[in-house]
Design a protein around this motif. Structure first.
Motif, PDB file in Angstrom:
ATOM      1  N   SER A 283       0.880  -1.164   0.000  1.00  0.00           N
ATOM      2  CA  SER A 283       0.000   0.000   0.000  1.00  0.00           C
ATOM      3  C   SER A 283       0.925   1.223   0.000  1.00  0.00           C
ATOM      4  CB  SER A 283      -0.903   0.009   1.238  1.00  0.00           C
ATOM      5  OG  SER A 283      -0.133   0.045   2.434  1.00  0.00           O
TER       6      SER A 283
ATOM      7  N   SER B 281       1.301   5.383   0.346  1.00  0.00           N
ATOM      8  CA  SER B 281       0.651   6.572   0.889  1.00  0.00           C
ATOM      9  C   SER B 281       1.560   7.779   0.774  1.00  0.00           C
ATOM     10  CB  SER B 281       0.284   6.357   2.362  1.00  0.00           C
ATOM     11  OG  SER B 281      -0.516   5.216   2.541  1.00  0.00           O
TER      12      SER B 281
ATOM     13  N   CYS C 195       6.701   9.670   0.389  1.00  0.00           N
ATOM     14  CA  CYS C 195       5.988   8.595  -0.291  1.00  0.00           C
ATOM     15  C   CYS C 195       6.375   7.306   0.420  1.00  0.00           C
ATOM     16  CB  CYS C 195       6.364   8.549  -1.767  1.00  0.00           C
ATOM     17  SG  CYS C 195       5.431   7.332  -2.719  1.00  0.00           S
TER      18      CYS C 195
ATOM     19  N   LYS D 218       1.956   6.876  -7.733  1.00  0.00           N
ATOM     20  CA  LYS D 218       1.141   7.707  -6.861  1.00  0.00           C
ATOM     21  C   LYS D 218       1.395   9.162  -7.220  1.00  0.00           C
ATOM     22  CE  LYS D 218      -1.534   7.537  -3.077  1.00  0.00           C
ATOM     23  NZ  LYS D 218      -2.709   6.643  -2.909  1.00  0.00           N
TER      24      LYS D 218
ATOM     25  N   ASP E  39      -0.896  14.749  -4.929  1.00  0.00           N
ATOM     26  CA  ASP E  39      -2.201  15.388  -4.856  1.00  0.00           C
ATOM     27  C   ASP E  39      -2.456  15.769  -3.393  1.00  0.00           C
ATOM     28  OD1 ASP E  39      -4.794  16.219  -5.001  1.00  0.00           O
ATOM     29  OD2 ASP E  39      -5.631  14.274  -5.547  1.00  0.00           O
ATOM     30  N   LYS E  40      -2.712  17.051  -3.142  1.00  0.00           N
ATOM     31  CA  LYS E  40      -2.923  17.506  -1.772  1.00  0.00           C
ATOM     32  C   LYS E  40      -4.056  16.770  -1.082  1.00  0.00           C
ATOM     33  CE  LYS E  40      -0.984  22.152  -1.554  1.00  0.00           C
ATOM     34  NZ  LYS E  40      -1.257  23.571  -1.222  1.00  0.00           N
ATOM     35  N   ALA E  41      -5.087  16.463  -1.853  1.00  0.00           N
ATOM     36  CA  ALA E  41      -6.250  15.807  -1.263  1.00  0.00           C
ATOM     37  C   ALA E  41      -5.923  14.398  -0.769  1.00  0.00           C
ATOM     38  CB  ALA E  41      -7.382  15.753  -2.290  1.00  0.00           C
ATOM     39  N   GLY E  42      -4.871  13.792  -1.311  1.00  0.00           N
ATOM     40  CA  GLY E  42      -4.533  12.431  -0.924  1.00  0.00           C
ATOM     41  C   GLY E  42      -3.429  12.326   0.102  1.00  0.00           C
TER      42      GLY E  42
ATOM     43  N   ARG F 100      -1.799  12.353   3.767  1.00  0.00           N
ATOM     44  CA  ARG F 100      -2.080  12.174   5.188  1.00  0.00           C
ATOM     45  C   ARG F 100      -1.119  13.042   5.980  1.00  0.00           C
ATOM     46  NH1 ARG F 100      -1.251   5.967   5.845  1.00  0.00           N
ATOM     47  NH2 ARG F 100      -1.509   6.529   8.054  1.00  0.00           N
TER      48      ARG F 100
END
Length: 336
Positions: free
Chosen positions: A202, A204, A216, A286, A289-292, A294
């Motif tokens: 995964s 992130s 990342c 990946k 993107d700011k929205a993604g 954490r």
């Protein structure tokens, strides 16, 4: 040359397509809560054999290694004998090193790390053999020149003695380039269902504060032969990037991170993080993107994971390893 202790604590990145057989062993003096000798054999960074001076023998750690031993019972007898013999050798050698360094007491650690790597695509083989004492490099074998490198004055006498032993040099070179790779191939063949499996991670994006680097982070992948990097406009970045080490998770998988200095607000869509895993054709990408992303709690959580993994790795590495000696009746590889 990186200090041996540091090399043990931070696992080296294995190139894609390459398998490794690594031997670690540690002898300790003055550490009452730790065995005098501990040995570990690792294949592709997976522990397959363990022994220490308190149990008096060797133990297989993987089902496929148990099958190999069942097919070849003498294999484990050999390892158990190695554990006993190496314990005695390490104990004597530590006493010699303490005299060389004018030490009469205290806590001391003597280590050796050696093994080989084999590229299953190009058939290229590489070997190494390093000794360390109290966290510093003591002596190292240069396979290209077939000579020993002594970074400390106390190792010079040993270097001259070993350099003049032509039979010993031939044996070490033959072991690193012929014997070790053959054992590695055998192990990979027996353990292919486990060692050659793949597990995708995964991935992130993490950022502690708006001005912090964007990390990342990939976790849960297997094997450890992986690469991850940042790209801008399709080109891999070398600057403004901090590449982290691959660390083990407690479930046998791995994790890694690569940090990117926070880009200008209008440039975010030009960046992407790329993860590549050996044996998997498609990359995991990946996009930035700011929205993604954490933040805060997510970053703090990943810090705890990294710290726990580092402690796990240190605990595994401090266990030390086996010495592959000549067969019974021949001269041992360590010369006192």
């Amino acid at each position: 040359m990186v200090a041996l202790q540091q090399a043990l604590m931070i696992r080296p990145l294995t190139p894609l397509g390459t398998h490794s057989l690594r031997f670690f062993y540690t002898g300790s003096y003055g550490v009452m809560t730790f065995p005098e000798f501990v040995g570990v054999v690792m294949v592709d960074e997976v522990e397959v054999i363990y022994c220490d001076s308190s149990i008096g023998g060797a133990e297989p750690k993987q089902d496929w290694m148990r099958k190999l031993i069942k097919d070849d019972p003498e294999h484990m007898d050999w390892y158990s004998n190695e554990c006993h013999t190496s314990h005695n050798t390490f104990k004597t050698t530590t006493e010699i090193l303490m005299q060389s360094f004018n030490q009469t007491g205290g806590v001391h650690i003597y280590q050796r790390m050696f093994g080989c790597e084999w590229d299953d695509e190009t058939a290229e083989v590489n070997g190494y053999d390093q000794y360390g004492y109290d966290g510093e490099d003591f002596i190292e074998f240069d396979l290209k020149t077939e000579t020993w490198i002594a970074p400390t004055p106390q190792a010079v006498t040993t270097k001259h003695k070993w350099d003049n032993d032509r039979a010993g040099l031939f044996y070490i070179k033959n072991y690193l380039t012929q014997v070790c790779p053959e054992w590695l191939k055998k192990y990979v063949n027996y353990g292919r269902s486990s060692l050659l499996r793949t597990a995708l991670p995964s991935v992130s994006l993490l950022q502690k504060t708006p001005s912090s680097p964007v990390s990342c982070h990939a976790t849960g992948f297997y094997p450890d032969r992986a690469m991850m990097f940042w790209r801008k406009d399709g080109e891999e970045l070398d600057e403004d990037v901090d590449q982290g080490e691959i660390l083990p998770n407690h479930d046998g998988t791995f994790q890694m991170s690569v940090d990117l200095k926070s880009p200008a607000p209008g440039d975010w869509e030009r960046y992407e993080c790329v993860f590549q895993l050996s044996g998997v054709k498609e990359d995991i990408i990946k996009r930035l993107d700011k929205a993604g992303i954490r933040t805060n709690r997510g970053q703090a959580g990943i810090t705890v994971i990294r710290a726990a993994s580092a402690l796990f790795l240190f605990a595994s590495c401090i266990t030390g390893v086996f010495i592959w000696r000549r067969r019974k009746g021949e001269e041992q590889m360590f010369y006192s």
